[in-house]
Write a protein that holds these residues in place. Structure first.
Motif, PDB file in Angstrom:
ATOM      1  N   ASP A 155       0.784  -0.904   0.426  1.00  0.00           N
ATOM      2  CA  ASP A 155       0.020   0.012  -0.320  1.00  0.00           C
ATOM      3  C   ASP A 155       0.947   1.034   0.120  1.00  0.00           C
ATOM      4  OD1 ASP A 155      -2.042  -1.555   0.265  1.00  0.00           O
ATOM      5  OD2 ASP A 155      -2.496  -1.792   2.093  1.00  0.00           O
ATOM      6  N   MET A 156       2.249   1.213   0.854  1.00  0.00           N
ATOM      7  CA  MET A 156       2.865   2.105   0.436  1.00  0.00           C
ATOM      8  C   MET A 156       2.835   2.822  -0.683  1.00  0.00           C
ATOM      9  SD  MET A 156       4.772   2.091   4.361  1.00  0.00           S
ATOM     10  CE  MET A 156       5.894   2.881   4.509  1.00  0.00           C
ATOM     11  N   GLY A 157       3.700   1.784  -1.170  1.00  0.00           N
ATOM     12  CA  GLY A 157       4.606   1.098  -2.986  1.00  0.00           C
ATOM     13  C   GLY A 157       3.481   2.107  -3.335  1.00  0.00           C
ATOM     14  N   GLU A 158       2.319   1.789  -3.611  1.00  0.00           N
ATOM     15  CA  GLU A 158       1.338   2.895  -4.597  1.00  0.00           C
ATOM     16  C   GLU A 158       1.121   3.714  -4.055  1.00  0.00           C
ATOM     17  OE1 GLU A 158      -2.209  -0.267  -3.966  1.00  0.00           O
ATOM     18  OE2 GLU A 158      -0.688  -2.144  -5.251  1.00  0.00           O
ATOM     19  N   THR A 159       0.976   4.625  -2.939  1.00  0.00           N
ATOM     20  CA  THR A 159       0.916   5.386  -2.791  1.00  0.00           C
ATOM     21  C   THR A 159       2.075   6.520  -2.836  1.00  0.00           C
ATOM     22  OG1 THR A 159      -0.634   5.060  -0.599  1.00  0.00           O
ATOM     23  CG2 THR A 159       0.392   7.165  -0.624  1.00  0.00           C
ATOM     24  N   SER A 160       3.032   5.508  -3.389  1.00  0.00           N
ATOM     25  CA  SER A 160       3.827   6.296  -3.441  1.00  0.00           C
ATOM     26  C   SER A 160       4.313   6.909  -4.520  1.00  0.00           C
ATOM     27  CB  SER A 160       5.489   6.010  -2.765  1.00  0.00           C
ATOM     28  OG  SER A 160       5.921   5.813  -1.451  1.00  0.00           O
ATOM     29  N   VAL A 161       3.478   5.664  -5.669  1.00  0.00           N
ATOM     30  CA  VAL A 161       4.038   5.530  -7.331  1.00  0.00           C
ATOM     31  C   VAL A 161       2.996   7.161  -7.104  1.00  0.00           C
ATOM     32  CG1 VAL A 161       3.193   4.835  -9.419  1.00  0.00           C
ATOM     33  CG2 VAL A 161       4.372   3.788  -7.646  1.00  0.00           C
ATOM     34  N   ARG A 162       1.446   6.661  -7.050  1.00  0.00           N
ATOM     35  CA  ARG A 162       0.636   7.905  -7.111  1.00  0.00           C
ATOM     36  C   ARG A 162       1.053   8.740  -6.832  1.00  0.00           C
ATOM     37  NH1 ARG A 162      -4.755   4.776  -4.679  1.00  0.00           N
ATOM     38  NH2 ARG A 162      -4.857   2.867  -5.715  1.00  0.00           N
ATOM     39  N   LEU A 163       1.443   9.717  -5.690  1.00  0.00           N
ATOM     40  CA  LEU A 163       1.964  10.977  -5.852  1.00  0.00           C
ATOM     41  C   LEU A 163       2.886  11.219  -6.653  1.00  0.00           C
ATOM     42  CD1 LEU A 163       2.337  10.648  -1.558  1.00  0.00           C
ATOM     43  CD2 LEU A 163       0.151  12.274  -2.672  1.00  0.00           C
ATOM     44  N   ALA A 164       3.803  10.081  -6.570  1.00  0.00           N
ATOM     45  CA  ALA A 164       5.185  11.126  -8.150  1.00  0.00           C
ATOM     46  C   ALA A 164       3.899  11.111  -9.372  1.00  0.00           C
ATOM     47  CB  ALA A 164       6.018   9.143  -8.524  1.00  0.00           C
ATOM     48  N   LEU A 165       3.413  10.234  -9.419  1.00  0.00           N
ATOM     49  CA  LEU A 165       2.570  10.652 -10.961  1.00  0.00           C
ATOM     50  C   LEU A 165       1.784  11.802 -11.226  1.00  0.00           C
ATOM     51  CD1 LEU A 165       1.345   7.081 -12.332  1.00  0.00           C
ATOM     52  CD2 LEU A 165       2.813   8.107 -13.307  1.00  0.00           C
ATOM     53  N   GLY A 167       2.272  14.542  -9.319  1.00  0.00           N
ATOM     54  CA  GLY A 167       3.471  15.842  -9.111  1.00  0.00           C
ATOM     55  C   GLY A 167       4.551  15.953 -10.659  1.00  0.00           C
ATOM     56  N   LEU A 168       4.401  14.963 -11.490  1.00  0.00           N
ATOM     57  CA  LEU A 168       4.635  14.914 -12.977  1.00  0.00           C
ATOM     58  C   LEU A 168       4.266  15.305 -13.690  1.00  0.00           C
ATOM     59  CD1 LEU A 168       7.111  14.370 -15.030  1.00  0.00           C
ATOM     60  CD2 LEU A 168       5.555  11.712 -14.935  1.00  0.00           C
ATOM     61  N   VAL A 169       2.785  14.803 -13.838  1.00  0.00           N
ATOM     62  CA  VAL A 169       1.635  15.575 -14.163  1.00  0.00           C
ATOM     63  C   VAL A 169       1.364  17.811 -13.611  1.00  0.00           C
ATOM     64  CG1 VAL A 169      -0.644  15.802 -14.533  1.00  0.00           C
ATOM     65  CG2 VAL A 169       0.585  13.625 -14.367  1.00  0.00           C
ATOM     66  N   ALA A 170       1.937  17.743 -12.537  1.00  0.00           N
ATOM     67  CA  ALA A 170       1.186  18.847 -12.574  1.00  0.00           C
ATOM     68  C   ALA A 170       2.643  20.329 -12.724  1.00  0.00           C
ATOM     69  CB  ALA A 170       1.691  19.276 -10.428  1.00  0.00           C
ATOM     70  N   ALA A 171       4.135  18.736 -12.541  1.00  0.00           N
ATOM     71  CA  ALA A 171       4.648  19.375 -13.594  1.00  0.00           C
ATOM     72  C   ALA A 171       4.986  20.018 -15.213  1.00  0.00           C
ATOM     73  CB  ALA A 171       6.200  18.774 -13.003  1.00  0.00           C
ATOM     74  N   SER A 172       4.495  18.922 -15.142  1.00  0.00           N
ATOM     75  CA  SER A 172       3.974  18.921 -17.022  1.00  0.00           C
ATOM     76  C   SER A 172       3.480  20.520 -17.470  1.00  0.00           C
ATOM     77  CB  SER A 172       3.434  17.524 -17.873  1.00  0.00           C
ATOM     78  OG  SER A 172       5.083  16.867 -17.447  1.00  0.00           O
ATOM     79  N   THR A 173       2.263  20.209 -16.760  1.00  0.00           N
ATOM     80  CA  THR A 173       1.372  21.906 -16.827  1.00  0.00           C
ATOM     81  C   THR A 173       1.860  22.320 -16.663  1.00  0.00           C
ATOM     82  OG1 THR A 173      -0.417  20.041 -16.253  1.00  0.00           O
ATOM     83  CG2 THR A 173      -1.196  22.622 -16.369  1.00  0.00           C
ATOM     84  N   LEU A 174       2.460  22.740 -15.530  1.00  0.00           N
ATOM     85  CA  LEU A 174       3.555  24.529 -15.166  1.00  0.00           C
ATOM     86  C   LEU A 174       4.254  24.745 -16.119  1.00  0.00           C
ATOM     87  CD1 LEU A 174       4.026  24.400 -11.781  1.00  0.00           C
ATOM     88  CD2 LEU A 174       2.136  25.365 -12.940  1.00  0.00           C
ATOM     89  N   MET A 175       4.815  23.552 -17.223  1.00  0.00           N
ATOM     90  CA  MET A 175       5.939  23.792 -17.778  1.00  0.00           C
ATOM     91  C   MET A 175       4.759  24.328 -19.615  1.00  0.00           C
ATOM     92  SD  MET A 175       9.720  20.657 -17.166  1.00  0.00           S
ATOM     93  CE  MET A 175       9.254  21.568 -18.780  1.00  0.00           C
TER      94      MET A 175
END
Length: 214
Positions: A155-165, A167-175
């Protein structure tokens, strides 16, 4: 009279009394929400009930390796007890004629084991002590109370992957947003620059093979 016959006479009087103290326990008891009720019935050879008893609950498959869970004494003035046992176990006891009712709480699935009742007659003499045959206490693991370690890690691994994705989407949108704004700005500037120029109209009087431009 010599001492040897006297000794054998005394042993003959006390051995039957010792062997007459017996404890009866149920074969199997199932707990509920970490709590289980266990009764230990005893048969005392005397005419009257013992005035003081000490009851001890042991845990362990073999008597040599058993561990004390909780213990307390009963008298005519105190027929109940509540003590904190080993680990997180809590014991409550109630004395009844020929029987001790025990309630053990705070148990978990890994506490499933054999439990023995030990009873000692403290008063009146003679001092007697014996053990029951043992009761299998089955403690079901409550669902939702605690997740296995592997599941918690998953569960902790899935949560970390979701948070990373995320963050990546948010960064791409800002760029992307500044790039889109820059392109729109360039288009508007071009429209303003060429908007006031009158397009050239071609006129041909037919006399020449080319047209006159104004």
């Amino acid at each position: 009279m010599s001492l040897s016959p006297l000794i054998f006479l005394c042993l003959g009087l006390y051995l039957p009394v010792w062997n007459a103290l017996k404890i009866t326990q149920p074969y199997r008891v199932v707990g509920f929400r970490g709590e289980v009720e266990l009764f230990c019935s005893y048969h005392h050879p005397g005419r009257h009930e013992p005035e003081e008893l000490r009851v001890t609950l042991y845990q362990g498959t073999y008597r040599e390796a058993k561990q004390e869970v909780c213990a307390s004494s009963f008298t005519h003035n105190q027929t109940s007890f509540q003590v904190e046992g080993e680990r997180e176990a809590r014991c409550r006891g109630q004395l009844a004629p020929g029987r001790v009712n025990l309630t053990i709480s705070g148990l978990r699935g890994n506490d499933t084991d054999l439990y023995y009742c030990g009873i000692e007659v403290m008063y009146p003499p003679p001092y007697l002590r014996t053990f029951g045959n043992g009761t299998l206490l089955y403690i079901p693991e409550e669902p939702g109370c605690s997740l296995p370690e592997a599941q918690r890690r998953s569960d902790m691994g899935e949560t970390s992957v979701r948070l990373a994705l995320a963050g990546l989407v948010a960064a791409s949108t800002l760029m992307v947003i500044p790039v889109i704004a820059f392109l729109l700005y360039q288009v508007l500037q071009r429209k303003r620059r060429f908007g006031g120029i009158t397009p050239m109209i071609s006129q041909n009087d037919g006399r020449f093979g080319y047209g006159n431009f104004q």
